[in-house]
Design a protein around this motif. Structure first.
Motif, PDB file in Angstrom:
ATOM      1  N   THR A 161       6.428   3.252  13.886  1.00 57.53           N
ATOM      2  CA  THR A 161       5.659   4.499  14.065  1.00 57.53           C
ATOM      3  C   THR A 161       5.037   4.574  15.454  1.00 57.53           C
ATOM      4  O   THR A 161       5.162   5.574  16.162  1.00 57.53           O
ATOM      5  N   THR A 162       4.381   3.489  15.833  1.00 55.31           N
ATOM      6  CA  THR A 162       3.663   3.489  17.111  1.00 55.31           C
ATOM      7  C   THR A 162       4.648   3.455  18.285  1.00 55.31           C
ATOM      8  O   THR A 162       4.411   4.102  19.303  1.00 55.31           O
ATOM      9  N   ALA A 218       5.120  -0.427   8.811  1.00 56.97           N
ATOM     10  CA  ALA A 218       4.420   0.856   9.014  1.00 56.97           C
ATOM     11  C   ALA A 218       3.767   0.911  10.391  1.00 56.97           C
ATOM     12  O   ALA A 218       3.649   1.980  10.978  1.00 56.97           O
ATOM     13  N   GLY A 219       3.354  -0.258  10.886  1.00 64.14           N
ATOM     14  CA  GLY A 219       2.604  -0.253  12.135  1.00 64.14           C
ATOM     15  C   GLY A 219       3.441  -0.401  13.389  1.00 64.14           C
ATOM     16  O   GLY A 219       2.971  -0.150  14.486  1.00 64.14           O
ATOM     17  N   ALA A 254       5.907   6.989  18.620  1.00 57.84           N
ATOM     18  CA  ALA A 254       4.864   7.880  19.161  1.00 57.84           C
ATOM     19  C   ALA A 254       4.743   7.660  20.676  1.00 57.84           C
ATOM     20  O   ALA A 254       4.656   8.618  21.453  1.00 57.84           O
ATOM     21  N   TRP A 265      -2.858   0.634  -6.631  1.00 58.46           N
ATOM     22  CA  TRP A 265      -2.987   1.085  -5.237  1.00 58.46           C
ATOM     23  C   TRP A 265      -4.459   1.148  -4.839  1.00 58.46           C
ATOM     24  O   TRP A 265      -4.850   0.665  -3.760  1.00 58.46           O
ATOM     25  N   LEU A 317       0.802  -1.234   0.000  1.00 54.18           N
ATOM     26  CA  LEU A 317       0.000   0.000   0.000  1.00 54.18           C
ATOM     27  C   LEU A 317       0.829   1.276   0.000  1.00 54.18           C
ATOM     28  O   LEU A 317       0.470   2.255  -0.638  1.00 54.18           O
ATOM     29  N   LEU A 318       1.927   1.238   0.751  1.00 53.36           N
ATOM     30  CA  LEU A 318       2.705   2.464   0.922  1.00 53.36           C
ATOM     31  C   LEU A 318       3.458   2.844  -0.348  1.00 53.36           C
ATOM     32  O   LEU A 318       3.669   4.014  -0.628  1.00 53.36           O
ATOM     33  N   ARG A 324      -6.128  -0.837  -1.914  1.00 51.30           N
ATOM     34  CA  ARG A 324      -6.647  -0.019  -0.820  1.00 51.30           C
ATOM     35  C   ARG A 324      -8.093  -0.431  -0.495  1.00 51.30           C
ATOM     36  O   ARG A 324      -8.483  -0.570   0.655  1.00 51.30           O
ATOM     37  N   PHE A 330      -9.448  -2.149   8.545  1.00 52.53           N
ATOM     38  CA  PHE A 330      -9.243  -1.029   9.467  1.00 52.53           C
ATOM     39  C   PHE A 330     -10.541  -0.366   9.911  1.00 52.53           C
ATOM     40  O   PHE A 330     -10.524   0.753  10.406  1.00 52.53           O
ATOM     41  N   THR A 373       4.605  -4.374   4.596  1.00 50.47           N
ATOM     42  CA  THR A 373       4.295  -2.945   4.710  1.00 50.47           C
ATOM     43  C   THR A 373       3.608  -2.651   6.041  1.00 50.47           C
ATOM     44  O   THR A 373       3.995  -1.728   6.770  1.00 50.47           O
ATOM     45  N   LEU A 374       2.592  -3.454   6.361  1.00 58.21           N
ATOM     46  CA  LEU A 374       1.850  -3.206   7.600  1.00 58.21           C
ATOM     47  C   LEU A 374       2.735  -3.456   8.820  1.00 58.21           C
ATOM     48  O   LEU A 374       2.669  -2.720   9.812  1.00 58.21           O
TER      49      LEU A 374
HETATM   50  C1  HEM Z   1       1.655   6.827  15.338  1.00 59.92           C
HETATM   51  C2  HEM Z   1       1.558   5.917  14.407  1.00 59.92           C
HETATM   52  C3  HEM Z   1       1.602   6.174  12.909  1.00 59.92           C
HETATM   53  C4  HEM Z   1       2.051   7.246  12.207  1.00 59.92           C
HETATM   54  C5  HEM Z   1       2.687   8.524  12.751  1.00 59.92           C
HETATM   55  C6  HEM Z   1       1.830   6.955  10.802  1.00 59.92           C
HETATM   56  C7  HEM Z   1       2.131   7.806   9.760  1.00 59.92           C
HETATM   57  C8  HEM Z   1       1.780   7.604   8.437  1.00 59.92           C
HETATM   58  C9  HEM Z   1       1.929   8.552   7.366  1.00 59.92           C
HETATM   59  C10 HEM Z   1       2.501   9.960   7.520  1.00 59.92           C
HETATM   60  C11 HEM Z   1       1.476   7.979   6.228  1.00 59.92           C
HETATM   61  C12 HEM Z   1       1.409   8.609   4.843  1.00 59.92           C
HETATM   62  C13 HEM Z   1       2.619   8.263   4.039  1.00 59.92           C
HETATM   63  C14 HEM Z   1       2.533   8.817   2.622  1.00 59.92           C
HETATM   64  O1  HEM Z   1       1.787   9.746   2.356  1.00 59.92           O
HETATM   65  O2  HEM Z   1       3.220   8.283   1.761  1.00 59.92           O
HETATM   66  C15 HEM Z   1       1.052   6.641   6.562  1.00 59.92           C
HETATM   67  C16 HEM Z   1       0.547   5.740   5.659  1.00 59.92           C
HETATM   68  C17 HEM Z   1       0.289   4.424   5.963  1.00 59.92           C
HETATM   69  N1  HEM Z   1       0.313   3.848   7.211  1.00 59.92           N
HETATM   70 FE1  HEM Z   1       0.748   4.807   8.947  1.00 59.92          FE
HETATM   71  N2  HEM Z   1       1.274   5.714  10.689  1.00 59.92           N
HETATM   72  C18 HEM Z   1       1.118   5.197  11.940  1.00 59.92           C
HETATM   73  C19 HEM Z   1       0.598   3.959  12.261  1.00 59.92           C
HETATM   74  C20 HEM Z   1       0.272   2.983  11.359  1.00 59.92           C
HETATM   75  C21 HEM Z   1      -0.191   1.659  11.694  1.00 59.92           C
HETATM   76  C22 HEM Z   1      -0.408   1.133  13.117  1.00 59.92           C
HETATM   77  C23 HEM Z   1      -0.372   0.982  10.515  1.00 59.92           C
HETATM   78  C24 HEM Z   1      -0.810  -0.440  10.250  1.00 59.92           C
HETATM   79  C25 HEM Z   1      -0.941  -1.399  11.115  1.00 59.92           C
HETATM   80  C26 HEM Z   1      -0.041   1.899   9.444  1.00 59.92           C
HETATM   81  C27 HEM Z   1      -0.114   1.608   8.107  1.00 59.92           C
HETATM   82  C28 HEM Z   1      -0.009   2.528   7.102  1.00 59.92           C
HETATM   83  C29 HEM Z   1      -0.254   2.216   5.693  1.00 59.92           C
HETATM   84  C30 HEM Z   1      -0.644   0.843   5.123  1.00 59.92           C
HETATM   85  C31 HEM Z   1      -0.075   3.407   4.974  1.00 59.92           C
HETATM   86  C32 HEM Z   1      -0.248   3.603   3.468  1.00 59.92           C
HETATM   87  C33 HEM Z   1      -1.696   3.934   3.199  1.00 59.92           C
HETATM   88  C34 HEM Z   1      -2.004   4.136   1.736  1.00 59.92           C
HETATM   89  O3  HEM Z   1      -1.171   4.686   0.998  1.00 59.92           O
HETATM   90  O4  HEM Z   1      -3.095   3.762   1.315  1.00 59.92           O
HETATM   91  N3  HEM Z   1       0.334   3.104   9.994  1.00 59.92           N
HETATM   92  N4  HEM Z   1       1.239   6.445   7.914  1.00 59.92           N
END
Ligand code: HEM
Length: 228
Positions: free
Chosen positions: A180-181, A176-177, A184, A14, A6-7, A18, A25, A172-173
């Motif tokens: 980040t967490t 990304a998951g 934070a 995408w 996804l990212l 998505r 979610f 990715t998940l």
């Molecule tokens: C504090 C926690 C988190 C922060 C600060 C954060 C931040 C972000 C940001 C800034 C983006 C956008 C990136 C872009 O525009 O290219 C993003 C996308 C994404 N994040 Fe997070 N994220 C967090 C938690 C999570 C968690 C827990 C998951 C999954 C279990 C996750 C999965 C994703 C996915 C799959 C995308 C892509 C979505 C798409 O393009 O359709 N994130 N995240």
């Protein structure tokens, strides 16, 4: 590293992915992961002793890794947590170096850094493909994200995802998951430590709504911050 998840994917592909992944979610689904999150947190807390000094980012990384593995894959990674965390760390370091380097080495060059990254990706791939294989052989109840991804079907052609696509979305998940967490949470602790008044309010409110194992937090009982 992330493949076409996804990212990193774009355009029509995408959008299709998505839409397939979106239900995973939904609010009700997230609520169903809450008890796993609370259990993992209580498990970590039971290893903390009053008066000890702990490295918070390391602890938060271990916590979110355990939660990600459990909610995404319904798997415990305790035995492998250190190796998985190390592999994720190598990959993340590589991301930062590539983005900040003036002339990043092409990935196919066998530099020590590239070899380390490739070994880390291999290690995580082995883990993820093992999870996917086990789940295909034994589908079980669809409560975690991997099961939901496995059962997801495109509305148009009814197609599910290949193992490679599942691996890309899962990686990715996972990435990304997890970090980040953890970050934070680490910053939250830091800010609370430097704002005693905010820490006091948070403690009071947490004690009011939930008290450890006897009254653990639930999504219905999360009232923290509401009054701030
Ligand atoms: C504090 C926690 C988190 C922060 C600060 C954060 C931040 C972000 C940001 C800034 C983006 C956008 C990136 C872009 O525009 O290219 C993003 C996308 C994404 N994040 Fe997070 N994220 C967090 C938690 C999570 C968690 C827990 C998951 C999954 C279990 C996750 C999965 C994703 C996915 C799959 C995308 C892509 C979505 C798409 O393009 O359709 N994130 N995240």
């Amino acid at each position: 590293m992330l493949g076409n998840g996804l990212l990193t994917s774009e355009g029509d592909f995408w959008l299709r992915q998505r839409r397939l992944i979106q239900p995973v979610f939904q609010k009700s689904r997230i609520a169903s992961y809450a008890s796993d999150m609370v259990e993992e947190t209580l498990r970590l807390l039971s290893t903390w002793k009053a008066g000890e000094v702990r490295d918070i980012p390391t602890e938060m990384m271990a916590l979110t890794l355990a939660i990600a593995a459990r909610t995404l894959f319904h798997e415990a990674v305790e035995g492998e947590a250190a190796a998985v965390a190390q592999a994720l760390h190598v990959m993340q370091e590589h991301f930062v170096n590539r983005f900040s380097g003036l002339l990043p080495w092409p990935l196919w060059l066998p530099t020590p850094g590239n070899l380390r990254v490739r070994a880390a990706v291999r290690r995580l791939d082995e883990l993820l493909f093992r999870f996917i294989r086990r789940r295909r052989e034994n589908p079980g109840p669809a409560t975690d994200l991997l099961s939901l991804l496995l059962h997801a079907r495109d509305e148009g052609d009814g197609q599910g995802m290949s193992d490679k696509q599942l691996r890309d979305e899962a990686m990715t998940l996972f990435l990304a998951g997890h970090e980040t967490t953890a970050l934070a949470l680490s910053w939250t602790w830091y800010l609370l430590a430097t704002n005693p008044e905010a820490a006091r309010k948070l403690r009071e409110e947490a004690q009011e709504c939930c008290t450890g194992r006897r009254r653990p937090p639930t999504t219905a009982r999360v009232c923290v911050m509401r009054r701030w």
